[in-house]
Scaffold this motif. Structure first.
Motif, PDB file in Angstrom:
ATOM      1  N   MET A   1      19.871 -18.746   4.658  1.00 14.04           N
ATOM      2  CA  MET A   1      19.089 -19.729   5.407  1.00 14.04           C
ATOM      3  C   MET A   1      17.838 -19.046   5.952  1.00 14.04           C
ATOM      4  N   PRO A   2      16.679 -19.681   5.783  1.00 13.02           N
ATOM      5  CA  PRO A   2      15.447 -19.094   6.319  1.00 13.02           C
ATOM      6  C   PRO A   2      15.448 -19.078   7.841  1.00 13.02           C
ATOM      7  N   ASP A   3      14.622 -18.206   8.393  1.00 14.29           N
ATOM      8  CA  ASP A   3      14.477 -18.113   9.841  1.00 14.29           C
ATOM      9  C   ASP A   3      13.571 -19.262  10.301  1.00 14.29           C
ATOM     10  N   PRO A   4      14.118 -20.279  10.981  1.00 11.94           N
ATOM     11  CA  PRO A   4      13.313 -21.451  11.344  1.00 11.94           C
ATOM     12  C   PRO A   4      12.355 -21.172  12.497  1.00 11.94           C
ATOM     13  N   SER A   5      11.343 -22.024  12.590  1.00  7.42           N
ATOM     14  CA  SER A   5      10.411 -22.004  13.707  1.00  7.42           C
ATOM     15  C   SER A   5      10.351 -23.425  14.267  1.00  7.42           C
ATOM     16  N   PRO A   6      11.331 -23.777  15.131  1.00  6.55           N
ATOM     17  CA  PRO A   6      11.403 -25.152  15.633  1.00  6.55           C
ATOM     18  C   PRO A   6      10.126 -25.631  16.317  1.00  6.55           C
ATOM     19  N   ALA A   7       9.465 -24.750  17.059  1.00  3.20           N
ATOM     20  CA  ALA A   7       8.246 -25.175  17.759  1.00  3.20           C
ATOM     21  C   ALA A   7       7.149 -25.548  16.758  1.00  3.20           C
ATOM     22  N   ALA A   8       7.016 -24.767  15.694  1.00  3.26           N
ATOM     23  CA  ALA A   8       6.001 -25.066  14.682  1.00  3.26           C
ATOM     24  C   ALA A   8       6.322 -26.386  13.981  1.00  3.26           C
ATOM     25  N   LEU A   9       7.586 -26.592  13.635  1.00  5.62           N
ATOM     26  CA  LEU A   9       7.967 -27.833  12.972  1.00  5.62           C
ATOM     27  C   LEU A   9       7.762 -29.035  13.906  1.00  5.62           C
ATOM     28  N   GLU A  10       8.126 -28.885  15.160  1.00  7.59           N
ATOM     29  CA  GLU A  10       7.929 -29.977  16.122  1.00  7.59           C
ATOM     30  C   GLU A  10       6.444 -30.317  16.259  1.00  7.59           C
ATOM     31  N   PHE A  11       5.590 -29.281  16.286  1.00  6.50           N
ATOM     32  CA  PHE A  11       4.150 -29.523  16.333  1.00  6.50           C
ATOM     33  C   PHE A  11       3.711 -30.341  15.120  1.00  6.50           C
ATOM     34  N   LEU A  12       4.131 -29.939  13.925  1.00 12.57           N
ATOM     35  CA  LEU A  12       3.719 -30.637  12.704  1.00 12.57           C
ATOM     36  C   LEU A  12       4.260 -32.059  12.652  1.00 12.57           C
ATOM     37  N   LEU A  13       5.454 -32.271  13.181  1.00 18.85           N
ATOM     38  CA  LEU A  13       6.043 -33.608  13.181  1.00 18.85           C
ATOM     39  C   LEU A  13       5.371 -34.556  14.178  1.00 18.85           C
ATOM     40  N   SER A  14       4.681 -33.989  15.163  1.00 16.87           N
ATOM     41  CA  SER A  14       4.071 -34.830  16.194  1.00 16.87           C
ATOM     42  C   SER A  14       2.549 -34.702  16.266  1.00 16.87           C
ATOM     43  N   ARG A  15       1.955 -33.901  15.403  1.00 16.63           N
ATOM     44  CA  ARG A  15       0.507 -33.682  15.465  1.00 16.63           C
ATOM     45  C   ARG A  15      -0.247 -34.998  15.266  1.00 16.63           C
ATOM     46  N   ARG A  16      -1.398 -35.081  15.912  1.00 18.20           N
ATOM     47  CA  ARG A  16      -2.212 -36.296  15.824  1.00 18.20           C
ATOM     48  C   ARG A  16      -3.659 -35.908  16.018  1.00 18.20           C
ATOM     49  N   SER A  17      -4.499 -36.227  15.048  1.00 20.00           N
ATOM     50  CA  SER A  17      -5.934 -35.992  15.206  1.00 20.00           C
ATOM     51  C   SER A  17      -6.459 -36.797  16.391  1.00 20.00           C
ATOM     52  N   ARG A  18      -7.517 -36.297  16.989  1.00 19.75           N
ATOM     53  CA  ARG A  18      -8.147 -36.979  18.112  1.00 19.75           C
ATOM     54  C   ARG A  18      -9.475 -37.547  17.627  1.00 19.75           C
ATOM     55  N   PRO A  19      -9.756 -38.816  17.853  1.00 19.40           N
ATOM     56  CA  PRO A  19     -11.040 -39.360  17.400  1.00 19.40           C
ATOM     57  C   PRO A  19     -12.209 -38.518  17.917  1.00 19.40           C
ATOM     58  N   ALA A  20     -13.132 -38.193  17.025  1.00 17.92           N
ATOM     59  CA  ALA A  20     -14.251 -37.324  17.392  1.00 17.92           C
ATOM     60  C   ALA A  20     -15.037 -37.887  18.569  1.00 17.92           C
ATOM     61  N   LYS A  21     -15.168 -39.217  18.637  1.00 13.41           N
ATOM     62  CA  LYS A  21     -15.957 -39.815  19.722  1.00 13.41           C
ATOM     63  C   LYS A  21     -15.296 -39.650  21.084  1.00 13.41           C
ATOM     64  N   THR A  22     -14.026 -39.250  21.123  1.00 10.76           N
ATOM     65  CA  THR A  22     -13.347 -39.041  22.405  1.00 10.76           C
ATOM     66  C   THR A  22     -13.353 -37.576  22.845  1.00 10.76           C
ATOM     67  N   LEU A  23     -13.957 -36.703  22.044  1.00 11.90           N
ATOM     68  CA  LEU A  23     -13.982 -35.279  22.383  1.00 11.90           C
ATOM     69  C   LEU A  23     -15.166 -34.984  23.300  1.00 11.90           C
ATOM     70  N   ALA A  24     -14.910 -34.191  24.325  1.00 10.09           N
ATOM     71  CA  ALA A  24     -15.936 -33.879  25.322  1.00 10.09           C
ATOM     72  C   ALA A  24     -16.035 -32.361  25.484  1.00 10.09           C
ATOM     73  N   PRO A  25     -17.080 -31.889  26.179  1.00  8.30           N
ATOM     74  CA  PRO A  25     -17.127 -30.470  26.518  1.00  8.30           C
ATOM     75  C   PRO A  25     -16.044 -30.150  27.535  1.00  8.30           C
ATOM     76  N   PRO A  26     -15.610 -28.935  27.628  1.00  6.41           N
ATOM     77  CA  PRO A  26     -16.096 -27.821  26.818  1.00  6.41           C
ATOM     78  C   PRO A  26     -15.468 -27.811  25.430  1.00  6.41           C
ATOM     79  N   ALA A  27     -16.177 -27.171  24.528  1.00  7.54           N
ATOM     80  CA  ALA A  27     -15.657 -26.877  23.197  1.00  7.54           C
ATOM     81  C   ALA A  27     -15.335 -25.385  23.174  1.00  7.54           C
ATOM     82  N   PRO A  28     -14.567 -24.945  22.208  1.00  2.58           N
ATOM     83  CA  PRO A  28     -14.248 -23.512  22.188  1.00  2.58           C
ATOM     84  C   PRO A  28     -15.498 -22.657  22.029  1.00  2.58           C
ATOM     85  N   ASP A  29     -15.497 -21.516  22.722  1.00  2.00           N
ATOM     86  CA  ASP A  29     -16.588 -20.565  22.526  1.00  2.00           C
ATOM     87  C   ASP A  29     -16.235 -19.692  21.321  1.00  2.00           C
TER      88      ASP A  29
END
Length: 192
Positions: A1-29
């Motif tokens: 059995m592979p070594d699972p990464s539950p946090a990574a899988l949970e992130f992928l199962l719940s990920r959701r893009s954010r509409p660009a028009k709702t993004l505000a500063p700051p942005a990453p430096d």
């Protein structure tokens, strides 16, 4: 059995893009963006060709691209609505990473696989930004397919094209969940 990464899988199962028009500063430096770019660059790349590169767009460059959208839209006979929609991603944006597909000559790796790799980089960049706590969205639109916009705006060469603009910023509001694909309708099992 592979070594699972539950946090990574949970992130992928719940990920959701954010509409660009709702993004505000700051942005990453720059320092905050480098691990995101590093993660994206670990995408599948048959033949180790690196058939992509990044162009980070921010500040005055955003305004310059917005103006170029206006000029190119008029030259192409686009409607005022099409121009306004395409322009808005640069007028409202604070930071975007253009993923540039770079077609490289190869006897082993066909162009379509290089395109797939560039698309994988877009997904990885989007997910790395979201996993880092930023809001992010993958956009394209007609300017990304206009050779003159690409050459004048981003200095692209003949063997290059825009795979996508990944907009990154601070999430102002969480979007509602949207319907997801019916896995039974899109999955076929072949056991024999």
């Amino acid at each position: 059995m592979p070594d699972p990464s539950p946090a990574a899988l949970e992130f992928l199962l719940s990920r959701r893009s954010r509409p660009a028009k709702t993004l505000a500063p700051p942005a990453p430096d720059r320092a905050q963006l480098m691990p995101i770019l590093t993660a994206a660059a670990r995408s599948p790349d048959h033949g180790k060709l690196e058939p992509w590169r990044f162009v980070v767009i921010r500040g005055v460059a955003m305004a310059r691209l917005a103006n170029l959208v206006e000029i190119r839209g008029a030259a192409l006979g686009k409607s005022s609505e099409d121009i306004a929609k395409a322009r808005s991603q640069f007028d409202q944006g604070h930071l975007a990473v253009a993923v540039i597909e770079v077609q490289k000559p190869s006897d082993k790796i066909p162009p379509i696989e290089q395109s797939y790799s560039a698309g994988a980089v877009c997904v990885a960049l989007l997910n790395a930004a979201l996993a880092s706590g930023w809001g992010a969205n993958w956009l394209s639109g007609w300017p990304s397919h206009d050779a003159t916009f690409c050459q004048q705006g981003l200095g692209l060469r003949d063997n290059e094209r825009i795979a996508g603009f990944i907009h990154i910023g601070t999430e102002r509001s969480a979007p509602p969940e949207r319907p997801r694909p019916d896995l039974d309708a899109i999955t076929e099992w072949k056991d024999a």
